[in-house]
Each structure stands twice: as C-alpha cells, then as structure tokens.
Design a protein around this motif. Structure first.
Motif, PDB file in Angstrom:
ATOM      1  N   SER A   1     -93.254 -31.260-134.115  1.00  0.00           N
ATOM      2  CA  SER A   1     -92.136 -31.835-134.870  1.00  0.00           C
ATOM      3  C   SER A   1     -90.929 -32.028-133.955  1.00  0.00           C
ATOM      4  N   ILE A   2     -90.070 -32.938-134.346  1.00  0.00           N
ATOM      5  CA  ILE A   2     -88.855 -33.167-133.572  1.00  0.00           C
ATOM      6  C   ILE A   2     -87.952 -31.933-133.621  1.00  0.00           C
ATOM      7  N   GLU A   3     -87.992 -31.194-134.698  1.00  0.00           N
ATOM      8  CA  GLU A   3     -87.190 -29.971-134.802  1.00  0.00           C
ATOM      9  C   GLU A   3     -87.654 -28.930-133.772  1.00  0.00           C
ATOM     10  N   ARG A   4     -88.944 -28.820-133.609  1.00  0.00           N
ATOM     11  CA  ARG A   4     -89.468 -27.856-132.625  1.00  0.00           C
ATOM     12  C   ARG A   4     -89.149 -28.315-131.201  1.00  0.00           C
ATOM     13  N   ARG A   5     -89.289 -29.606-130.934  1.00  0.00           N
ATOM     14  CA  ARG A   5     -88.931 -30.127-129.611  1.00  0.00           C
ATOM     15  C   ARG A   5     -87.451 -29.890-129.330  1.00  0.00           C
ATOM     16  N   THR A   6     -86.619 -30.132-130.323  1.00  0.00           N
ATOM     17  CA  THR A   6     -85.177 -29.948-130.173  1.00  0.00           C
ATOM     18  C   THR A   6     -84.845 -28.488-129.890  1.00  0.00           C
ATOM     19  N   LYS A   7     -85.516 -27.572-130.569  1.00  0.00           N
ATOM     20  CA  LYS A   7     -85.244 -26.140-130.420  1.00  0.00           C
ATOM     21  C   LYS A   7     -85.430 -25.673-128.980  1.00  0.00           C
ATOM     22  N   ILE A   8     -86.409 -26.206-128.286  1.00  0.00           N
ATOM     23  CA  ILE A   8     -86.673 -25.826-126.900  1.00  0.00           C
ATOM     24  C   ILE A   8     -85.432 -26.095-126.043  1.00  0.00           C
ATOM     25  N   TYR A   9     -84.819 -27.247-126.226  1.00  0.00           N
ATOM     26  CA  TYR A   9     -83.629 -27.606-125.453  1.00  0.00           C
ATOM     27  C   TYR A   9     -82.407 -26.825-125.919  1.00  0.00           C
ATOM     28  N   GLU A  10     -82.314 -26.571-127.205  1.00  0.00           N
ATOM     29  CA  GLU A  10     -81.186 -25.781-127.716  1.00  0.00           C
ATOM     30  C   GLU A  10     -81.227 -24.369-127.146  1.00  0.00           C
ATOM     31  N   GLU A  11     -82.425 -23.815-126.991  1.00  0.00           N
ATOM     32  CA  GLU A  11     -82.552 -22.486-126.388  1.00  0.00           C
ATOM     33  C   GLU A  11     -82.202 -22.512-124.909  1.00  0.00           C
ATOM     34  N   LEU A  12     -82.540 -23.591-124.224  1.00  0.00           N
ATOM     35  CA  LEU A  12     -82.301 -23.685-122.783  1.00  0.00           C
ATOM     36  C   LEU A  12     -80.842 -23.959-122.445  1.00  0.00           C
ATOM     37  N   VAL A  13     -80.235 -24.949-123.097  1.00  0.00           N
ATOM     38  CA  VAL A  13     -78.861 -25.335-122.745  1.00  0.00           C
ATOM     39  C   VAL A  13     -77.855 -25.177-123.879  1.00  0.00           C
ATOM     40  N   GLY A  14     -78.335 -24.841-125.065  1.00  0.00           N
ATOM     41  CA  GLY A  14     -77.435 -24.635-126.189  1.00  0.00           C
ATOM     42  C   GLY A  14     -77.266 -25.833-127.106  1.00  0.00           C
ATOM     43  N   PHE A  15     -77.861 -26.967-126.751  1.00  0.00           N
ATOM     44  CA  PHE A  15     -77.765 -28.189-127.556  1.00  0.00           C
ATOM     45  C   PHE A  15     -78.829 -29.160-127.077  1.00  0.00           C
ATOM     46  N   LEU A  16     -79.051 -30.208-127.837  1.00  0.00           N
ATOM     47  CA  LEU A  16     -79.978 -31.261-127.428  1.00  0.00           C
ATOM     48  C   LEU A  16     -79.192 -32.307-126.646  1.00  0.00           C
ATOM     49  N   PRO A  17     -79.444 -32.448-125.342  1.00  0.00           N
ATOM     50  CA  PRO A  17     -78.716 -33.447-124.555  1.00  0.00           C
ATOM     51  C   PRO A  17     -78.951 -34.864-125.095  1.00  0.00           C
ATOM     52  N   PRO A  18     -77.919 -35.702-125.071  1.00  0.00           N
ATOM     53  CA  PRO A  18     -78.009 -37.044-125.665  1.00  0.00           C
ATOM     54  C   PRO A  18     -79.147 -37.913-125.128  1.00  0.00           C
ATOM     55  N   ARG A  19     -79.392 -37.910-123.843  1.00  0.00           N
ATOM     56  CA  ARG A  19     -80.469 -38.758-123.313  1.00  0.00           C
ATOM     57  C   ARG A  19     -81.840 -38.258-123.736  1.00  0.00           C
ATOM     58  N   ILE A  20     -81.969 -36.949-123.860  1.00  0.00           N
ATOM     59  CA  ILE A  20     -83.239 -36.394-124.319  1.00  0.00           C
ATOM     60  C   ILE A  20     -83.432 -36.733-125.791  1.00  0.00           C
TER      61      ILE A  20
END
Length: 147
Positions: free
Chosen positions: A24-43
C-alpha cells in the motif's frame, strides 16, 4: 529547501490511482517517514506517477533501494552519512534528506561536519559552502521541532 509537493488529485485524475498491489502507499510512505520524518516531495511524486502507470517498476525500484540502502555490513547511521557525503559531492539537493536521516539515526554534528570536510578535500569550497548551509538549516529545523 525541498521542492514543492505535487497535486495528487491532478495526477490521479490524469494518470490513475496508485495501483501497486504488492504494498500500500501508506506502508511505502511509512518507510520514508521513519527514515527522514516525512515523505519527500519527489518520492511522493514517484509513488503516485510510477505507482499508477507502472506499479511493477515502482516495486522493483523500492526493492533495489532497500537492498542497497541497508547493507548488512553498515548500520543505518553509517550508510546515511556516506549517502550524505556522496550526494554533497554532486551538490545534489538530496543530500539534505540523507543528512536528516543520518541525524535521525544518531549522527552528531561533528560527524556531519567531518563528512563535509571530506567532501571539501575533493569537491572544494562549493561542497563546503553547501554542506555548511545544509547543516545550518537542519540545525534550525531541529530547534524549531523541539517541544
């Protein structure tokens, strides 16, 4: 410091919805939120555009990214410090994201500056100036985020 966010609704309207059934997009997003604290715009843009038009490619991209970014021989902090330095050498704005990730993984300001110093040796004042700017902005962001 970061590019503007995309208009997700317009992407969906023109290209279709995110269609990667493997995750899911939510799960993909969570990976980046854990790494940098947010979903970067280009990602975010890649998730919605490639996720709608070629979800298999998105899945493959993310599998390769995960494999390369988390080698068993390095801890997350070390990998993120190296990525910060590599991207700073290219004066890439993505250096910011990996700098943030390095700090979230426990890198000290001294370690961050040491990476900037290494970049200076082979890239010159452009890397030193950009590195100092990145660290100063990260410092301000961390200060603002404190409760």
């Amino acid at each position: 410091m970061l590019p503007a966010r995309i208009d997700v609704q317009k992407v969906r309207s023109q290209m279709g919805a995110y269609a990667d059934e493997s995750q899911s997009i939510e799960r993909r997003t969570k990976i980046y939120e854990e790494l940098v604290g947010f979903l970067p715009p280009r990602i975010e843009a890649r998730f919605h555009v490639t996720g709608a038009l070629d979800p298999t490619m998105l899945r493959l991209q993310e599998e390769i990214r995960e494999h390369g970014m988390y080698p068993g021989c390095f801890d997350v902090k070390t990998a993120q410090l190296m990525l910060f330095g590599m991207l700073l050498m290219d004066l890439s704005d993505a250096a910011v994201l990996h700098g943030i990730a390095a700090r979230k993984a426990g890198a000290s300001w001294e370690e961050m500056q040491a990476v900037v110093n290494l970049c200076f040796l082979f890239r010159g004042l452009s890397a030193a100036n950009r590195g100092a700017e990145i660290l100063a902005r990260m410092c301000a962001q961390e200060e603002e985020a404190r409760p």
